[in-house]
Design an enzyme around this catalytic site. Structure first.
Site, short mmCIF file in Angstrom:
data_model
loop_
_atom_site.label_atom_id
_atom_site.label_comp_id
_atom_site.label_asym_id
_atom_site.label_seq_id
_atom_site.Cartn_x
_atom_site.Cartn_y
_atom_site.Cartn_z
N THR A 171 -18.21 104.72 55.17
CA THR A 171 -17.22 103.86 54.51
C THR A 171 -17.70 103.33 53.17
O THR A 171 -18.90 103.37 52.85
CB THR A 171 -16.87 102.65 55.41
OG1 THR A 171 -18.03 101.84 55.60
CG2 THR A 171 -16.34 103.11 56.76
N ASP A 172 -16.74 102.81 52.41
CA ASP A 172 -17.06 102.16 51.14
C ASP A 172 -17.31 100.66 51.39
O ASP A 172 -17.30 100.20 52.54
CB ASP A 172 -15.96 102.39 50.11
CG ASP A 172 -14.61 101.80 50.52
OD1 ASP A 172 -14.55 100.96 51.44
OD2 ASP A 172 -13.61 102.20 49.91
N ALA A 173 -17.49 99.90 50.33
CA ALA A 173 -17.80 98.47 50.46
C ALA A 173 -16.68 97.70 51.16
O ALA A 173 -16.92 96.66 51.77
CB ALA A 173 -18.07 97.87 49.09
#
Length: 120
Positions: A5-7
Site C-alpha cells: 500500500t501507499d501512505a
C-alpha cells in the site's frame, strides 16, 4: 499487507498484477510443481490488458479467480479477476506463452492439467 500500500493505505495498482501472478504460481505449487523446468523453459507473459475497477486498502481480504478464455498449443489466455468480498476490484486478460530455449513450444500435458483446474 502494509508493503502493498501507499501512505494512505491504498493498494498500489501494480500489486494487483503481482497478486494474479502469485495465484497462477500457487496453482503449480499446490501440486508440488514449478511453472517451468529450469532456467531454459517456462511461461512468459506476452500481453496484459488490465482494468482497475475499485480500490482496496490495508487489511482487505482479496480473492483471485482465474478462468481460461482460450488455448493454443503454446499459449493460453486467462481472465484473472480480484474480488474484495463480492466487489470486483481488478480484472485482467493475460496471454502466457510456454517457451523452451527462448522459443515457443507446446505446453506440456502435465501443465495443461493444472490449467484444466481453472475451468472447473
Amino acid at each position: 499487507y502494509y508493503e502493498d500500500t501507499d501512505a494512505g493505505g491504498i493498494v498500489y495498482h501494480s500489486r494487483y498484477i503481482n497478486f494474479c501472478e502469485r495465484a497462477r504460481s500457487e496453482a503449480f505449487f499446490e501440486r508440488g510443481m514449478m511453472p517451468g523446468e529450469g532456467s531454459d523453459s517456462g511461461f512468459v507473459v506476452r500481453n496484459i490488458n488490465a482494468g482497475f475497477l475499485a480500490t482496496s486498502t490495508l487489511g482487505d481480504m482479496l480473492e483471485v479467480n482465474s478462468t481460461i478464455l482460450s488455448r493454443k498449443s503454446s499459449s493460453i489466455v486467462l481472465l484473472q479477476e480480484i474480488f474484495k468480498e463480492d466487489i470486483r476490484v481488478f480484472s485482467m486478460e493475460v496471454t502466457l506463452v510456454y517457451i523452451e530455449n527462448g522459443r515457443p513450444r507446446r505446453i506440456p500435458e502435465r501443465f495443461q492439467v493444472i490449467f484444466d483446474s481453472f475451468e472447473a
